[in-house]
Design a protein around this motif. Structure first.
Motif, PDB file in Angstrom:
ATOM      1  N   ARG A   1      -4.601  -1.928  -2.621  1.00  0.00           N
ATOM      2  CA  ARG A   1      -4.179  -1.081  -1.500  1.00  0.00           C
ATOM      3  C   ARG A   1      -3.929   0.344  -1.983  1.00  0.00           C
ATOM      4  O   ARG A   1      -4.298   1.315  -1.313  1.00  0.00           O
ATOM      5  CB  ARG A   1      -2.907  -1.637  -0.855  1.00  0.00           C
ATOM      6  CG  ARG A   1      -3.111  -2.902  -0.052  1.00  0.00           C
ATOM      7  CD  ARG A   1      -1.853  -3.276   0.711  1.00  0.00           C
ATOM      8  NE  ARG A   1      -1.977  -4.615   1.271  1.00  0.00           N
ATOM      9  CZ  ARG A   1      -1.451  -5.707   0.715  1.00  0.00           C
ATOM     10  NH1 ARG A   1      -0.739  -5.615  -0.401  1.00  0.00           N
ATOM     11  NH2 ARG A   1      -1.619  -6.896   1.272  1.00  0.00           N
TER      12      ARG A   1
ATOM     13  N   ASP B   1      -1.648  -5.359  -3.895  1.00  0.00           N
ATOM     14  CA  ASP B   1      -0.935  -4.077  -3.846  1.00  0.00           C
ATOM     15  C   ASP B   1      -1.647  -3.007  -4.673  1.00  0.00           C
ATOM     16  O   ASP B   1      -1.729  -1.842  -4.256  1.00  0.00           O
ATOM     17  CB  ASP B   1       0.497  -4.249  -4.348  1.00  0.00           C
ATOM     18  CG  ASP B   1       1.412  -4.890  -3.318  1.00  0.00           C
ATOM     19  OD1 ASP B   1       1.018  -4.968  -2.133  1.00  0.00           O
ATOM     20  OD2 ASP B   1       2.520  -5.317  -3.693  1.00  0.00           O
TER      21      ASP B   1
ATOM     22  N   PRO C   1       0.054 -11.089  -4.300  1.00  0.00           N
ATOM     23  CA  PRO C   1       0.543  -9.815  -3.763  1.00  0.00           C
ATOM     24  C   PRO C   1       0.428  -8.667  -4.754  1.00  0.00           C
ATOM     25  O   PRO C   1       0.121  -7.534  -4.360  1.00  0.00           O
ATOM     26  CB  PRO C   1       2.013 -10.130  -3.434  1.00  0.00           C
ATOM     27  CG  PRO C   1       2.056 -11.608  -3.217  1.00  0.00           C
ATOM     28  CD  PRO C   1       1.037 -12.187  -4.142  1.00  0.00           C
ATOM     29  N   GLU C   2       0.643  -8.935  -6.026  1.00  0.00           N
ATOM     30  CA  GLU C   2       0.570  -7.878  -7.032  1.00  0.00           C
ATOM     31  C   GLU C   2      -0.850  -7.322  -7.155  1.00  0.00           C
ATOM     32  O   GLU C   2      -1.042  -6.110  -7.348  1.00  0.00           O
ATOM     33  CB  GLU C   2       1.032  -8.407  -8.394  1.00  0.00           C
ATOM     34  CG  GLU C   2       2.456  -8.922  -8.417  1.00  0.00           C
ATOM     35  CD  GLU C   2       2.590 -10.392  -8.037  1.00  0.00           C
ATOM     36  OE1 GLU C   2       3.672 -10.950  -8.288  1.00  0.00           O
ATOM     37  OE2 GLU C   2       1.628 -10.972  -7.488  1.00  0.00           O
TER      38      GLU C   2
END
Length: 324
Positions: A120, A117, A113-114
């Motif tokens: 993104r 992110d 996720p890091e």
């Protein structure tokens, strides 16, 4: 300190060499990430990822290399002390390569996720990772020539970012990545090399001498001593390579390259899809084992027969790939 790239010494004067600056203060600030990437051409983060997640991926991959004899089993596997590689010639490298890059613990790093992110934020939308991932095992004495990623990834969108993630501790003397400061702004690169398609135009490394590259494209080489959890992000126009692995203990370097783009933009078929083509179906990603100046991508992609067995070509002499 003595550092080399492809056998050539680096100029370690302050005008030619420096440290990567951590940008952790920009995490959670998408606009700040985009502005800093536009300015710098790269972003470096300390402990972006959980170190234990990274070390689990390291262990998963090194166990597989140990099966081929690439790890000396007289030492702990996770130390990655180079073995004799006795099993490489008889192994099914197609199956091996697929196994390494699809491992669940490795995917937990590339798709963490890091990491997603940050991408993104950089791309201002939902993103996906390429289906191909590039885990790199670098033996003592090996390195990597200088290049930009754009010509290798540019058949879909050009809005792509690369993540270089050390899978374990990597001191600069063990083959750390180096990026050329502000090279993403080079008119010379944009007017020549960056317009190429690596397969269509038969690109080799742009150069193998770090001083030549600085003379042609300017600024300092930047690097660091990397720890588990660190990550370096850069764009398609940033010139980079790797220092030689000069480990005094014969410790191998293990790292990961992965690429990311927006989900709503076209993808390069070389690296995406159920049956992506890479640099041709008769070869597999297995870096090192010699030096070919990346002619026909041999430094990283190896010919194999119908059973996935290695078909190693003779090494070639030094060459230089001009702007194309």
């Amino acid at each position: 300190m003595h550092l080399t790239a492809n056998g050539h010494p680096l100029d370690l004067s302050p005008e030619r060499y420096g440290e990567l600056e951590p940008m952790n203060h920009l995490l959670g600030d998408p606009a700040g990430l985009r502005e800093a990437m536009a300015e710098r051409g790269h972003l470096f983060f300390r402990t972006l990822l959980d170190p234990e997640t990274v070390l689990a991926a390291r262990h998963e991959i090194l166990l597989k290399y140990a099966v081929l004899g690439e790890i000396d089993d007289r030492y702990p596997i996770d130390e990655a002390i180079a073995g004799d590689g006795a099993g490489v010639a008889s192994a099914n490298l197609r199956a091996f390569s697929e196994s390494v890059r699809s491992g669940a613990r490795y995917r937990a790093v590339t798709d963490a996720p890091e990491v997603m992110d940050v991408h993104r934020g950089l791309l201002d939308g939902e993103v996906r990772s390429f289906d191909m991932r590039w885990p790199r095992f670098v033996r003592p004495g090996e390195g990597c020539g200088f290049h930009c990623d754009g010509p290798y990834m540019n058949r879909g969108t050009s809005r792509i970012f690369s993540s270089w993630i050390p899978l374990g501790r990597i001191e600069r003397s063990e083959g750390a990545l180096i990026v050329l400061e502000h090279s993403h702004r080079s008119d010379r690169l944009h007017n020549g090399y960056l317009r190429a398609d690596a397969d269509r135009d038969g690109l080799t490394w742009l150069d193998d001498d770090p001083v030549n590259v600085q003379n042609d494209y300017g600024r300092r080489w930047l690097t660091a001593d990397f720890q588990p959890g660190d990550a370096l992000f850069f764009g398609m126009h940033t010139l980079h390579g790797a220092l030689d692995n000069l480990s005094a203990t014969r410790r191998c370097r293990l790292s990961s390259d992965s690429r990311y783009q927006r989900v709503d933009e076209p993808a390069d078929p070389r690296w995406t899809g159920e049956h992506f083509e890479g640099h041709g179906g008769s070869r597999v990603f297995y870096p090192g084992l010699g030096s070919w100046q990346n002619e026909d991508f041999q430094d990283e992609w190896k010919d194999v027969d119908e059973h996935g067995r290695l078909r190693l070509r003779p090494a070639t002499g030094a060459s230089r790939n001009d702007d194309t």
